[in-house]
Design a protein around this motif. Structure first.
Motif, PDB file in Angstrom:
ATOM      1  N   LEU A  51      33.067  38.909  42.912  1.00 45.11           N
ATOM      2  CA  LEU A  51      32.895  37.788  41.780  1.00 45.11           C
ATOM      3  C   LEU A  51      33.589  37.017  42.348  1.00 45.11           C
ATOM      4  N   ASN A  52      34.373  37.377  43.796  1.00 40.15           N
ATOM      5  CA  ASN A  52      34.963  36.224  44.617  1.00 40.15           C
ATOM      6  C   ASN A  52      36.408  35.579  43.775  1.00 40.15           C
ATOM      7  N   CYS A  53      37.163  37.076  43.161  1.00 35.29           N
ATOM      8  CA  CYS A  53      38.507  36.322  43.027  1.00 35.29           C
ATOM      9  C   CYS A  53      39.306  36.597  44.213  1.00 35.29           C
ATOM     10  N   GLY A  54      39.157  36.918  44.950  1.00 37.51           N
ATOM     11  CA  GLY A  54      40.307  37.202  45.753  1.00 37.51           C
ATOM     12  C   GLY A  54      41.244  38.284  45.333  1.00 37.51           C
ATOM     13  N   ILE A  55      42.086  38.910  44.568  1.00 41.31           N
ATOM     14  CA  ILE A  55      42.421  39.726  44.014  1.00 41.31           C
ATOM     15  C   ILE A  55      42.629  40.859  45.119  1.00 41.31           C
ATOM     16  N   THR A  57      42.062  40.085  48.571  1.00 43.62           N
ATOM     17  CA  THR A  57      42.919  39.911  49.375  1.00 43.62           C
ATOM     18  C   THR A  57      44.233  39.445  49.918  1.00 43.62           C
ATOM     19  N   ALA A  58      44.826  39.031  48.341  1.00 45.53           N
ATOM     20  CA  ALA A  58      46.194  38.079  47.936  1.00 45.53           C
ATOM     21  C   ALA A  58      46.857  39.876  47.817  1.00 45.53           C
ATOM     22  N   THR A  59      46.489  41.309  47.371  1.00 44.82           N
ATOM     23  CA  THR A  59      46.955  42.378  47.427  1.00 44.82           C
ATOM     24  C   THR A  59      47.197  43.395  48.826  1.00 44.82           C
ATOM     25  N   ALA A  63      46.259  41.218  55.587  1.00 42.25           N
ATOM     26  CA  ALA A  63      46.219  40.289  54.618  1.00 42.25           C
ATOM     27  C   ALA A  63      47.046  38.934  55.578  1.00 42.25           C
ATOM     28  N   SER A  69      40.461  38.969  55.867  1.00 48.29           N
ATOM     29  CA  SER A  69      40.699  39.184  54.213  1.00 48.29           C
ATOM     30  C   SER A  69      39.139  40.281  54.175  1.00 48.29           C
ATOM     31  N   ARG A  71      38.519  40.091  51.214  1.00 47.36           N
ATOM     32  CA  ARG A  71      37.679  39.219  50.686  1.00 47.36           C
ATOM     33  C   ARG A  71      35.780  38.635  51.247  1.00 47.36           C
ATOM     34  N   GLU A  72      36.503  38.046  52.668  1.00 47.46           N
ATOM     35  CA  GLU A  72      35.428  37.372  53.098  1.00 47.46           C
ATOM     36  C   GLU A  72      34.857  39.119  53.691  1.00 47.46           C
ATOM     37  N   ARG A 105      42.831  47.764  42.635  1.00 47.04           N
ATOM     38  CA  ARG A 105      42.476  46.254  42.497  1.00 47.04           C
ATOM     39  C   ARG A 105      41.245  46.143  41.865  1.00 47.04           C
ATOM     40  N   CYS A 106      40.456  46.103  42.450  1.00 43.07           N
ATOM     41  CA  CYS A 106      39.276  45.272  42.400  1.00 43.07           C
ATOM     42  C   CYS A 106      38.657  45.199  40.946  1.00 43.07           C
ATOM     43  N   PRO A 107      38.861  44.260  39.959  1.00 41.76           N
ATOM     44  CA  PRO A 107      38.325  43.845  38.790  1.00 41.76           C
ATOM     45  C   PRO A 107      36.190  44.272  39.106  1.00 41.76           C
TER      46      PRO A 107
ATOM     47  N   ASP B 169      36.221  42.210  33.964  1.00 41.60           N
ATOM     48  CA  ASP B 169      37.108  42.885  34.743  1.00 41.60           C
ATOM     49  C   ASP B 169      37.030  44.919  34.427  1.00 41.60           C
ATOM     50  N   ARG B 170      36.064  44.730  35.788  1.00 40.27           N
ATOM     51  CA  ARG B 170      36.732  47.287  34.910  1.00 40.27           C
ATOM     52  C   ARG B 170      37.380  47.221  35.580  1.00 40.27           C
ATOM     53  N   GLN B 171      38.693  46.990  36.132  1.00 37.48           N
ATOM     54  CA  GLN B 171      39.931  48.375  35.972  1.00 37.48           C
ATOM     55  C   GLN B 171      40.033  48.566  34.792  1.00 37.48           C
ATOM     56  N   MET B 206      38.090  31.391  38.863  1.00 39.61           N
ATOM     57  CA  MET B 206      36.901  32.908  39.328  1.00 39.61           C
ATOM     58  C   MET B 206      35.679  31.328  39.333  1.00 39.61           C
ATOM     59  N   ARG B 234      41.892  34.348  41.904  1.00 37.42           N
ATOM     60  CA  ARG B 234      42.321  36.290  40.942  1.00 37.42           C
ATOM     61  C   ARG B 234      43.729  36.071  41.010  1.00 37.42           C
ATOM     62  N   ALA B 236      46.830  38.134  41.621  1.00 34.05           N
ATOM     63  CA  ALA B 236      46.554  39.754  41.957  1.00 34.05           C
ATOM     64  C   ALA B 236      48.166  40.000  41.150  1.00 34.05           C
ATOM     65  N   GLY B 249      48.189  35.476  45.022  1.00 30.50           N
ATOM     66  CA  GLY B 249      46.713  35.033  44.879  1.00 30.50           C
ATOM     67  C   GLY B 249      46.571  34.948  45.898  1.00 30.50           C
ATOM     68  N   GLU B 250      44.953  34.825  45.995  1.00 29.91           N
ATOM     69  CA  GLU B 250      44.303  34.376  47.334  1.00 29.91           C
ATOM     70  C   GLU B 250      43.792  33.353  46.685  1.00 29.91           C
ATOM     71  N   THR B 252      41.201  31.605  47.234  1.00 26.02           N
ATOM     72  CA  THR B 252      40.009  31.579  47.716  1.00 26.02           C
ATOM     73  C   THR B 252      38.976  30.349  48.748  1.00 26.02           C
ATOM     74  N   ARG B 256      43.732  31.892  52.288  1.00 25.59           N
ATOM     75  CA  ARG B 256      44.784  33.150  52.402  1.00 25.59           C
ATOM     76  C   ARG B 256      45.575  33.374  51.095  1.00 25.59           C
TER      77      ARG B 256
END
Ligand SMILES: Cc1cc2nc3c(=O)[nH]c(=O)nc-3n(C[C@H](O)[C@H](O)[C@H](O)COP(=O)(O)OP(=O)(O)OC[C@H]3O[C@@H](n4cnc5c(N)ncnc54)[C@H](O)[C@@H]3O)c2cc1C
Ligand code: SF4
Ligand code: SF4
Ligand code: SF4
Lengths: 254, 352
Positions: A51-55, A57-59, A63, A69, A71-72, A105-107, B169-171, B206, B234, B236, B249-250, B252, B256
């Motif tokens: 989803l390119n959401c970045g969760i 990388t944020a966690t 990173a 990253s 996500r990258e 965490r990845c959705p 969100d599949r989680q 997103m 999104r 975290a 978050g990141e 994107t 960073r």
């Protein structure tokens, strides 16, 4: 990433995208590496889409400290950017701490950490310099683990073996051996091993590494170390065979 | 076939069906489990609606008045249907009060349930009082109290709206997009900026799904006219430094990880299937689809067909829908229930 460990060939512009004119390897070589990643038995279960959401990388703890990253990594794989993938294998994939927070965490239900592990395996299979560099400081640890079943022995916990400890470690390191002797547990008095692993277990462990391909990987990474370990373990196997024979003889005597 | 038509659920879809039926002179019985009609916009106290800009209590309240005032609509509040038996054209419905009704067909307009943000604990709802949902912000605005931080009542300087909470969100087993929350969030962001011109509003996204005409009116206008900031990320985690909320978050686009302080964090909650759907499906003998909504039989010849002949469905009961679409589906289901579907029924039902 400047030099190419595999060939000095330049891409000849067979296919423009995403191979740039200054691609490190020709397209076939890059695709071969990607194919090894893509056909890895775990690949499909680790990557469902993104989803390119970045969760992730944020966690990701790594990173925060490195130019890395997850996500990258996922995006490079998902978009099959073979040049970017090769580039990431030169340094970035070794920054992952393998904590798997991203996977929790990845959705989309991906496991970026698991994908990094697949890429590492492929980097090793291809004998990439980046993998050798990462493993080099651990050669003594590997020797120890594979021949004694001990990860670290007290006599290895020295600044020479761990340059990343920095200069101040000497203050802590000095009394470590003495302190260790004071611990009232008999096994901890040894310096060469932390504890004794019996011969049978040691050989069983070795057999697992042999069967699971770890030894093959080691051979690609560090042939000298591989030879040393094989020599030691061959000897252990002989000892074990002798011991078994002795048991049989004893039984016969009864 | 002069028996009334049963409508279950008095939200926009059910009201749409009742309105359509009374407009052509057909009787209906409207069964609503709550003490008032209006569905989510009224019961949950929404503020100004997308896309009309009218207050929910005026727009949907107006529909409620028209329906409640019609001689042709028999309203049963605080009631449920407990048994439903018979064949198309001649069903018998038992209500929770014990009342028996002869009806010719039924329209299920039983709507949705708001996602409960407690199920995403890392986003701080239930832990930090200043993490709220879009429904709570709607209520703050519709009650006239304005937007404030629940912890101490202060007016926020910085508000973050997190999109897709409980969606995509599949989680948490929810892969669908709730369709309206991007637009609703842009709408809320503009209202906050109008109420509190010094307050910065950031939307973490997103994808922005202000589909169709909503793009200009909500996504573009919220930026051009209201200076709402959109950050592609999104989140975290939502934590607190003891003082303000912290969003991790990141970014994107910049690639960073970021940690940014906020006063108020708003979850743009999604639309879950109605929690009662399993019971509703059992009572009415209709199938649910895999996500738990009432399964619709797709046919270009008729709208709102369920797996059972004579039982129709409309609105958010089939999945995330807007108010306009729910009303339109209610009206279409009314047409179908009148037999204007040309006798088309679901193939499985026809085979019975
Ligand atoms: C925060 C938020 C803001 C929104 N804002 C907008 C907006 O501005 N514009 C827009 O177009 N859409 C908006 N929506 C979407 C809107 O809420 C839905 O489109 C609409 O409510 C759907 O109408 P409905 O009648 O199908 O369902 P509902 O509104 O859910 O109504 C269903 C009714 O059925 C009743 N019911 C349920 N089960 C039973 C049962 N077993 N027996 C009897 N009665 C039952 C319920 O009590 C309820 O009254 C928003 C959604 C959210 C979450
Ligand atoms: S497993 Fe690796 S990529 Fe995933 S969060 Fe941990 S360090 Fe980051
Ligand atoms: S968390 Fe999952 S879906 Fe999101 S960017 Fe990372 S891999 Fe993609
Ligand atoms: S409408 Fe927007 S906020 Fe809602 S689930 Fe879809 S993408 Fe997410």
């Amino acid at each position: 990433m400047t030099s190419s460990p595999q060939s000095g060939q330049r891409a000849v512009g067979k296919l423009a995208d995403p191979i740039g004119a200054d691609a490190p390897l020709d397209r076939e070589a890059l695709e071969e590496i990607f194919d090894d990643i893509r056909t890895h038995p775990r690949y499909d279960s680790e990557l469902n889409g993104c989803l390119n959401c970045g969760i992730c990388t944020a966690t990701c703890p790594s990173a925060h400290y490195y130019d890395y990253s997850p996500r990258e990594i996922v995006q490079l794989l998902w978009t099959e950017n073979v040049e970017g993938i090769y580039d990431a294998m030169q340094e970035k994939i070794w920054a992952c701490a393998q904590c798997y927070t991203c996977a929790a965490r990845c959705p989309f239900g991906n496991s970026p950490g698991g994908l990094v592990m697949v890429m590492r395996e492929v980097a090793i299979k291809h004998g990439m310099e980046s993998a050798k560099e990462v493993l080099r400081p651990f050669s003594r640890v590997m020797l120890k683990v594979m021949t004694t079943g001990n990860q670290l022995a007290p006599n290895m916990i020295t600044p020479e073996h761990f340059p990343d400890w920095g200069p101040n470690i000497s203050k802590v390191e000095a009394p470590l051996n003495i302190l260790r002797k004071a611990i009232p547990m008999p096994t901890l008095h040894t310096q060469e091993t932390a504890w004794a692993v019996n011969l049978k277990t040691s050989i069983e462990l070795y057999t697992i590494w042999e069967e699971s391909g770890v030894l093959d990987q080691l051979e690609t990474m560090d042939e000298n170390l591989f030879d040393v370990i094989v020599d030691i373990m061959d000897e252990k196997r002989e000892d074990y065979a002798d011991w078994l024979e002795e048991q049989d003889d004893d039984d016969d005597d009864d | 076939m002069t028996d009334p038509i049963l409508i279950v659920g008095g939200g926009p879809a059910g009201l749409g069906a009742a309105q359509a039926l009374s407009a052509i002179g057909r009787k209906s019985i409207l069964v609503e489990k709550e003490a008032e009609l209006g569905g989510a916009p009224i019961i949950s106290g929404y503020a100004k609606l997308v896309p009309s800009g009218e207050w929910a209590k005026d727009a949907i309240g107006g529909m409620v008045q028209r329906v409640a005032g019609s001689d042709l609509v028999d309203v049963r509040l605080g009631a449920r249907v407990t048994e439903f038996a018979g064949t198309p054209g001649s069903f018998n419905a038992t209500l929770s009060s014990g009342e028996q009704c002869q009806v010719s067909s039924a329209i299920l307009a039983t709507g949705f349930t708001h996602f409960d943000s407690i199920n995403k604990p890392e986003w701080g709802f239930g832990t930090h009082p200043d993490v709220v949902t879009t429904v709570q912000v709607e209520q703050m605005m519709s009650s006239g109290k304005g937007v404030y931080c629940p912890s101490d009542g202060r007016v926020p300087d910085r508000v973050a709206i997190l999109l897709c909470v409980g969606s995509r969100d599949r989680q948490i087993g929810r892969e669908w997009c709730s369709k309206i929350c991007c637009t609703v969030s842009a709408n809320i962001a503009m209202e906050i900026r109008e109420l509190l011109p010094d307050c910065s509003v950031y939307i973490y996204y997103m994808d922005i799904r202000t589909y169709g005409q909503y793009e200009t009116e909500y996504y573009w206008r919220s930026q051009e006219e209201f200076r709402v900031k959109y950050i592609k990320s999104r989140v975290a985690e939502v934590t607190s430094d003891g003082n303000r909320l912290l969003i991790k978050g990141e970014d994107t686009l910049v690639k960073r990880p970021i940690a940014i302080p906020f006063d108020l964090v708003v979850h743009a909650i999604g639309m879950d299937p109605n929690l009662e759907n399993a019971t509703i499906a059992e009572t009415f003998g209709v199938d649910l689809q895999k996500e738990g909504n009432i399964a619709q039989q797709f046919s270009y010849g008729g709208i709102g067909l369920t797996s059972r002949a004579g039982v129709y469905v409309a609105g958010a009961a089939v999945g995330p829908e807007t108010i306009d679409d729910s009303i339109a589906q209610g009206q279409a289901a009314a047409m179908a229930a009148l037999g204007m579907d040309g006798g088309m029924v679901a193939p499985s039902a026809a085979a019975e």
